[in-house]
Design a protein around this motif. Structure first.
Motif, PDB file in Angstrom:
ATOM      1  N   ILE A 279      24.949  38.331  60.146  1.00  0.00           N
ATOM      2  CA  ILE A 279      25.932  38.552  59.088  1.00  0.00           C
ATOM      3  C   ILE A 279      26.853  37.342  59.077  1.00  0.00           C
ATOM      4  N   ALA A 280      27.219  36.885  57.894  1.00  0.00           N
ATOM      5  CA  ALA A 280      28.117  35.730  57.787  1.00  0.00           C
ATOM      6  C   ALA A 280      29.051  35.918  56.607  1.00  0.00           C
ATOM      7  N   ASP A 281      30.321  35.555  56.803  1.00  0.00           N
ATOM      8  CA  ASP A 281      31.186  35.393  55.645  1.00  0.00           C
ATOM      9  C   ASP A 281      30.920  34.011  55.059  1.00  0.00           C
ATOM     10  N   THR A 282      31.459  33.742  53.898  1.00  0.00           N
ATOM     11  CA  THR A 282      31.209  32.490  53.193  1.00  0.00           C
ATOM     12  C   THR A 282      32.518  31.949  52.639  1.00  0.00           C
ATOM     13  N   ASN A 283      32.525  30.646  52.336  1.00  0.00           N
ATOM     14  CA  ASN A 283      33.740  30.025  51.812  1.00  0.00           C
ATOM     15  C   ASN A 283      33.360  28.773  51.033  1.00  0.00           C
ATOM     16  N   ASP A 286      33.535  31.421  48.049  1.00  0.00           N
ATOM     17  CA  ASP A 286      33.453  32.698  48.738  1.00  0.00           C
ATOM     18  C   ASP A 286      32.457  33.582  47.991  1.00  0.00           C
ATOM     19  N   ASN A 287      31.282  33.762  48.577  1.00  0.00           N
ATOM     20  CA  ASN A 287      30.239  34.598  47.988  1.00  0.00           C
ATOM     21  C   ASN A 287      30.116  35.940  48.683  1.00  0.00           C
ATOM     22  N   GLY A 288      31.104  36.309  49.486  1.00  0.00           N
ATOM     23  CA  GLY A 288      31.098  37.588  50.167  1.00  0.00           C
ATOM     24  C   GLY A 288      30.418  37.533  51.518  1.00  0.00           C
ATOM     25  N   LEU A 289      30.169  38.718  52.092  1.00  0.00           N
ATOM     26  CA  LEU A 289      29.468  38.837  53.366  1.00  0.00           C
ATOM     27  C   LEU A 289      27.975  38.902  53.082  1.00  0.00           C
ATOM     28  N   ILE A 290      27.227  38.000  53.715  1.00  0.00           N
ATOM     29  CA  ILE A 290      25.799  37.864  53.452  1.00  0.00           C
ATOM     30  C   ILE A 290      25.001  38.272  54.690  1.00  0.00           C
ATOM     31  N   LEU A 291      24.033  39.163  54.492  1.00  0.00           N
ATOM     32  CA  LEU A 291      23.093  39.532  55.548  1.00  0.00           C
ATOM     33  C   LEU A 291      21.894  38.596  55.512  1.00  0.00           C
ATOM     34  N   LEU A 292      21.486  38.123  56.683  1.00  0.00           N
ATOM     35  CA  LEU A 292      20.337  37.232  56.808  1.00  0.00           C
ATOM     36  C   LEU A 292      19.284  37.897  57.684  1.00  0.00           C
ATOM     37  N   ASN A 293      18.081  38.095  57.137  1.00  0.00           N
ATOM     38  CA  ASN A 293      16.967  38.636  57.898  1.00  0.00           C
ATOM     39  C   ASN A 293      16.307  37.492  58.661  1.00  0.00           C
ATOM     40  N   LEU A 302      26.235  42.023  51.236  1.00  0.00           N
ATOM     41  CA  LEU A 302      26.694  43.300  51.779  1.00  0.00           C
ATOM     42  C   LEU A 302      27.922  43.797  51.033  1.00  0.00           C
ATOM     43  N   CYS A 303      28.939  42.947  50.893  1.00  0.00           N
ATOM     44  CA  CYS A 303      30.154  43.317  50.174  1.00  0.00           C
ATOM     45  C   CYS A 303      30.987  42.058  49.962  1.00  0.00           C
ATOM     46  N   ARG A 304      32.057  42.204  49.211  1.00  0.00           N
ATOM     47  CA  ARG A 304      32.984  41.093  48.985  1.00  0.00           C
ATOM     48  C   ARG A 304      34.373  41.502  49.480  1.00  0.00           C
TER      49      ARG A 304
END
Length: 364
Positions: A279-283, A286-293, A302-304
Motif C-alpha cells: 500500500i502506498a500514498d501518493t503525492n 495526490d492520487n490517493g492510497l494505491i494497492l499494489l499486487n 483504495l481511497c482518497r
C-alpha cells in the motif's frame, strides 16, 4: 495510571470510491498513528495506537477495539511522537520521552524508564536522540519477536544504534556512523537491521551477529536518483525502495539483486504481512492510497484521504546533493498507510478536516 476517554469512532464514506471508512479519532487537535514503518496495532488487533495532542502536549493513546474506548498511555513532558512502537504481544508500548527510553504497560499504563541520560554514559555518552529533525524523525524499531528494541543516540562521534534486549534487561551499542534513521528489523531475522544512512547514501544493513554494516544499494548520483522510504517485504529478505517519484524497487539483502516492481509515484510504501501486496500514498499529484499486487504488478485505488501532504521539496529533483536544505513537512499531514496484522484493513491519517485524524478502511 492510564486515563479512559469515550469512543470517538464514527462511520464515514470515502468520496472517491464510496467505500466505508471508520474514523477512529475526532478530537480537534493533531492525532496520528505511528510512522508508516511501525505497526499501528498489536498482533491480536485489540488496540490501535496513536499519538494525540489533545492534552496540550503529544501523548501516547490507544483505541481499545474490544471495549470501544480511548486510553491515554503516557503522561510525559516531551514525547518524541514518531518513536512510539507497540509490542506485537500487546503488553507494552515503547517510546522516547524526556531524554529517556521508556515503555508503558498497556493494561495499566504504568511507565518504566529503560535508559536514562546517566545510563547512556556507560554506553559511550551522547544523548537519546529526540528526533526534532522531521527528515529523520527518530523512529525506533522492535524485532518481530518483541525481544529487541533499537533506538538511536547522538554524540560528537555521530549517530549510534542502541539495542535493548528485553530478556536480559540490558543495552548494547551496536554501531556508530555518520547517520542512522528509519531503523527496521528484518521480519525473519532479528540479526539484520536496516539503518538508513545519509540522504545521499541511504541503503545500509547492519548484521548484528558480525557487527558488519554494509551498503546493499547505491543510488545513481549522476541522474540525481532519489531513494527513500525503504521497508522490508516479509518472507523475502528484501527491502522495497521508493525511487521517487518513478516507482518502487526491491533489493535482496543478501545478494544485492535489484528489481523494479512498480512505476507509479508511490511515496510511503509498505508491504502487508504476507508479502503479497503493498500500500502506498501518493503525492505530486495526490492520487490517493494505491494497492499494489506484488505477484502481477497490478494496482487499485483504495481511497482518497485528501490529506494536505505538506512538503514542497518533494515536487522537484533530488535536493540534497549540495548539503542540507530547509524544509517544512509536518509528518502528521502525510497519510502513512499501514496494513493491520490480519492484512484486512489499512490505517491512515488525514488532516482534510483541518485537524489530523486517524482512520481505518477495510480492503476490498
Amino acid at each position: 495510571m492510564k486515563q479512559i476517554y469515550p469512543s470517538e469512532r464514527r462511520q464515514i464514506v470515502d468520496r472517491a470510491t464510496g467505500r466505508a471508512v471508520t474514523q477512529i479519532t475526532d478530537f480537534p487537535a493533531v492525532n496520528h498513528h505511528p510512522f508508516f514503518l511501525i505497526p499501528a496495532y498489536d498482533r491480536a488487533m485489540k488496540r490501535l495506537y496513536f499519538v494525540s495532542h489533545r492534552t496540550g502536549t503529544p501523548q501516547v493513546f490507544a483505541y481499545n477495539r474490544q471495549q470501544d474506548v480511548i486510553e491515554q498511555l503516557s503522561q510525559v513532558g516531551e514525547l518524541n511522537e514518531w518513536s512510539v512502537h507497540p509490542s506485537g504481544d500487546g503488553q507494552f508500548v515503547y517510546y522516547v520521552a524526556d531524554g529517556c527510553a521508556m515503555r508503558a504497560e498497556v493494561e495499566t499504563g504504568k511507565a518504566e524508564t529503560l535508559l536514562t541520560a546517566r545510563d547512556l554514559t556507560a554506553l559511550g555518552g551522547g544523548k537519546v536522540n529526540p528526533g526534532t529533525n522531521n527528515l529523520t524523525p527518530g523512529t525506533t524499531a522492535l524485532s518481530a519477536d518483541d525481544r529487541f528494541w533499537a533506538i538511536r543516540s547522538v554524540s560528537d562521534e555521530g549517530y549510534s544504534v542502541l539495542v535493548f534486549d528485553s530478556r536480559k534487561g540490558s543495552w548494547k551499542r551496536e554501531c556508530t556512523c555518520d547517520m542512522v534513521s528509519h531503523m527496521q528489523f528484518c521480519p525473519e531475522d532479528s540479526n539484520l537491521l536496516f539503518c538508513a544512512g545519509p540522504l545521499t547514501d541511504r541503503v545500509w544493513i547492519l548484521d548484528r551477529a558480525s557487527g558488519e554494516r554494509r551498503r546493499i544499494f547505491k543510488r545513481n548520483q549522476a541522474e540525481k536518483q532519489w531513494i527513500t522510504h525503504e521497508s522490508w517485504i516479509p518472507g523475502s529478505r528484501s527491502l522495497s525502495l521508493v525511487d521517487w517519484p518513478h516507482g518502487i524497487l526491491r533489493v535482496h539483502a543478501d545478494t544485492g539483486e535489484v528489481k523494479r516492481i512498480a512505476d507509479f509515484n508511490a511515496w510511503h510504501a509498505i508491504a502487508n504481512h504476507a508479502g503479497s501486496m503493498m500500500i502506498a500514498d501518493t503525492n505530486f499529484p495526490d492520487n490517493g492510497l494505491i494497492l499494489l499486487n506484488l505477484s502481477d504488478g497490478s494496482t487499485q485505488l483504495l481511497c482518497r484521504p485528501e490529506a494536505t501532504c505538506v512538503g514542497a521539496h518533494w515536487n522537484g529533483p533530488f535536493p540534497y546533493d549540495n548539503g542540507p536544505i530547509q524544509t517544512y513537512a509536518p509528518q502528521h499531514t502525510h497519510p502513512h498507510p499501514r496494513f493491520s496484522p490480519d492484512d484486512r484493513k489499512v490505517a491512515y491519517t488525514s488532516d482534510a478536516s483541518g485537524h489530523a485524524q486517524v482512520f481505518e478502511i477495510d480492503l476490498p
